[in-house]
Design an enzyme around this catalytic site. Sequence first.
Site, PDB file in Angstrom:
ATOM      1  NE  ARG A 258      -3.197   2.959   1.406  1.00 26.36           N
ATOM      2  CZ  ARG A 258      -4.095   3.219   2.349  1.00 26.36           C
ATOM      3  NH1 ARG A 258      -4.623   2.218   3.047  1.00 26.36           N
ATOM      4  NH2 ARG A 258      -4.502   4.444   2.586  1.00 26.36           N
ATOM      5  NE  ARG A 267      -7.263   4.077  -0.700  1.00 22.75           N
ATOM      6  CZ  ARG A 267      -7.380   4.631   0.496  1.00 22.75           C
ATOM      7  NH1 ARG A 267      -7.729   3.898   1.517  1.00 22.75           N
ATOM      8  NH2 ARG A 267      -7.192   5.909   0.664  1.00 22.75           N
ATOM      9  CG  ASP A 270      -8.156   1.799   3.626  1.00 23.16           C
ATOM     10  OD1 ASP A 270      -7.212   2.063   4.399  1.00 23.16           O
ATOM     11  OD2 ASP A 270      -9.280   2.323   3.715  1.00 23.16           O
ATOM     12  CG  ASP A 272     -10.125   2.253   7.213  1.00 22.83           C
ATOM     13  OD1 ASP A 272      -8.898   2.448   7.259  1.00 22.83           O
ATOM     14  OD2 ASP A 272     -10.877   2.845   6.420  1.00 22.83           O
TER      15      ASP A 272
END
Length: 643
Positions: A258, A267, A270, A272
């Site tokens: 990334r 990207r 990701d 989160d």
Amino acid sequence: MSRPLDVIALRGLSARAVHGVLPEEHVAPQPFVVDLALWVDGRDAARSDDIAETVSYAEVADVVSTIVKGPAVRLIETLAHRIADAIVSMERVHGVEVTVHKPEAPIRQAFADVSVTVRAGRCGEAGGAVELTRDVPEAPARPEARAVPEIPARPGARVVPEARLPEAPARPAVRVVLALGGNIGDAPKTLADAVERLIDDPRIDVLDVSPLLRTMPVLAPGQAPQDDYWNAVVLASTALAPREVLALAHELEASAKRERLERWGARTLDVDLIDYAGIVMSDADLTLPHPRARVRAFVLAPWSIIDPQARLGGEQVAELLAQAPDIEGIIDAVDDWLGDPGTIMAESDALIAQALEENAVPAPPVAHPPAPPLGFPRDRTVQKSRLDLVPEESRLGLAPSEGSLDLVWRQLWERWSAPIDVTQTRASTAPALTGPTASPRFTGSTAPRPLAASAVSPQLAASAAEGATRTYEDAGSRAEPAFEEAPTTTAAPAEGAEADAPKRRPRWLPLLGHREEHADARASASAGAETPVPSGTRTASTAPGRAGEPPAAPHPSRTLPTWDFAGACVRIVDEASALDAPAEQTSGSHPLRRSIVDPGLPEDALRGPVADSELTRTGLLRKVVVRPSVSGPITVTREQEGR
Ligand SMILES: Nc1ncnc2c1ncn2[C@@H]1O[C@H](COP(=O)(O)OP(=O)(O)OP(=O)(O)O)[C@@H](O)[C@H]1O
Ligand SMILES: Nc1nc2c(c(=O)[nH]1)N=C(CO)CN2
């Protein structure tokens, strides 16, 4: 002279209980989360290395848990004081700070968490009465700490073998929600690799993995267009601290190479941290719950599919989803994606291309009645729906039952039942929806990526040439989808394309069809054959397993993921397949039973019935990874012949 006390921190201790002012709270349990800081003098214990000289955090956790699960009280203050009083009266505890969170308290307004913090005893210095501080250091948690048993008290012991040294305080395992997304490279594969790494990671137990959604990029105002994203959500249990989970997320991103070049830039991956046991916190590196998750359909949709009752900061995820500005940006859903992710992008492109092709003729403005709320489209000769692309037998039993509480599944079903017709979209509020799409990728790319000729319909080519692309802007800046005019230099209009012909795009795609077909299509794609025929395009007569019809082609072999299916360490099950089937009917011949294992498994792979506890609530075909450690022993039976 006074000396500093040690602090034992125990955070995120959670239990469901029935405390509250409202009578209904005494009936339906809700989560309570307790954070504790204990001030103790640990010098003697450090000298003797003897647990008898300090406070056992395991014992503390037991005390807290007993109180939380004990008799109902009305106020969280009462609960917190009860806990504080009990803990401070324990031997060697000088002081305690207790925070009780009630993240799902019945509050009408949107809120993230409600908590109360109470203090008892003396803290800070061993000698004097000093102020309690909020500045409690985070207890270092070691990944393997959970497995290490508490050292029994051994009075008089001076030397403890190294292997038995007490571990840092064990953190109780808590529920976490991770959201994965990516739009560079083969994102489904990258996401599947990340999920596999999580499954293999001893620090975390993956409890569930959502379907994979293809979503239109949500971008900041003025941001350059990007390719479609692929998004999924993972539910897990872990004893890691919040920052350790974030570090793990960053490890996964790093292994996918990334790069962070711009905010919300494209990207590879990701990851989160959306929610950590419902706690609320914010510092320079980590905000919980994730501050933007509540307005992101690309997070809320996959999450609510696997946990329809999920809550985020006190709000129902399904309700947040209904309000999410990018809800129309979900354009494909793949239920069964972990086993062979490498062909998903091509399949999705082909399916969308075909859908566009088949629905190129514009519908008269009000040509069809509103879609029935459940079931199949009524007049299938007039307009095709997403469901028409799925072989009939694959739809058996998929429809949500009347009165089902599963809102997301019902919504999906409604959408898929509706004719593919842009006039049914939010045309009044978003006129550009009737405009052309950019490419079968539905990307915001200024230059539609080249596709195999067979995958692109003339209409699609025309659409690509027309060039208006669609993305969504950040919810914070605009509530409605944003439409961006792509440069007109991207491609020449395809021959014969009507420059001003209205173009349409599918908004939702159904799950791909029967698993065997799906596997075949994927296998042919991975074998480098022609563009795979989307499973839904095959006629029902070629679907395997139907009486009186030619047998289906044998399964092509497929590469298995690296985790150990054969050793039954994990098992993949699907939906309510075995529900009403008598015990002996564990084969695929039962009409309700579509398949219970990944079709890519070897013929002799062990196959298991689906226990009630493992049923998905959505009825959506998908994978569930079950570890014996999570779900207890797995009854394994061999699937009968004759599928
Ligand atoms: N709950 C959270 N999950 C992930 N990162 C977080 C969270 N809270 C704060 N951060 C911080 O945000 C920083 C930027 O994260 P990242 O680059 O993934 O943002 P992004 O994906 O581009 O945007 P967004 O945060 O809106 O999804 C990270 O370095 C991390 O420290
Ligand atoms: N559709 C979609 N859009 C996004 C996504 C994402 O994962 N999916 N992630 C972003 C930043 O985290 C910004 N925009």
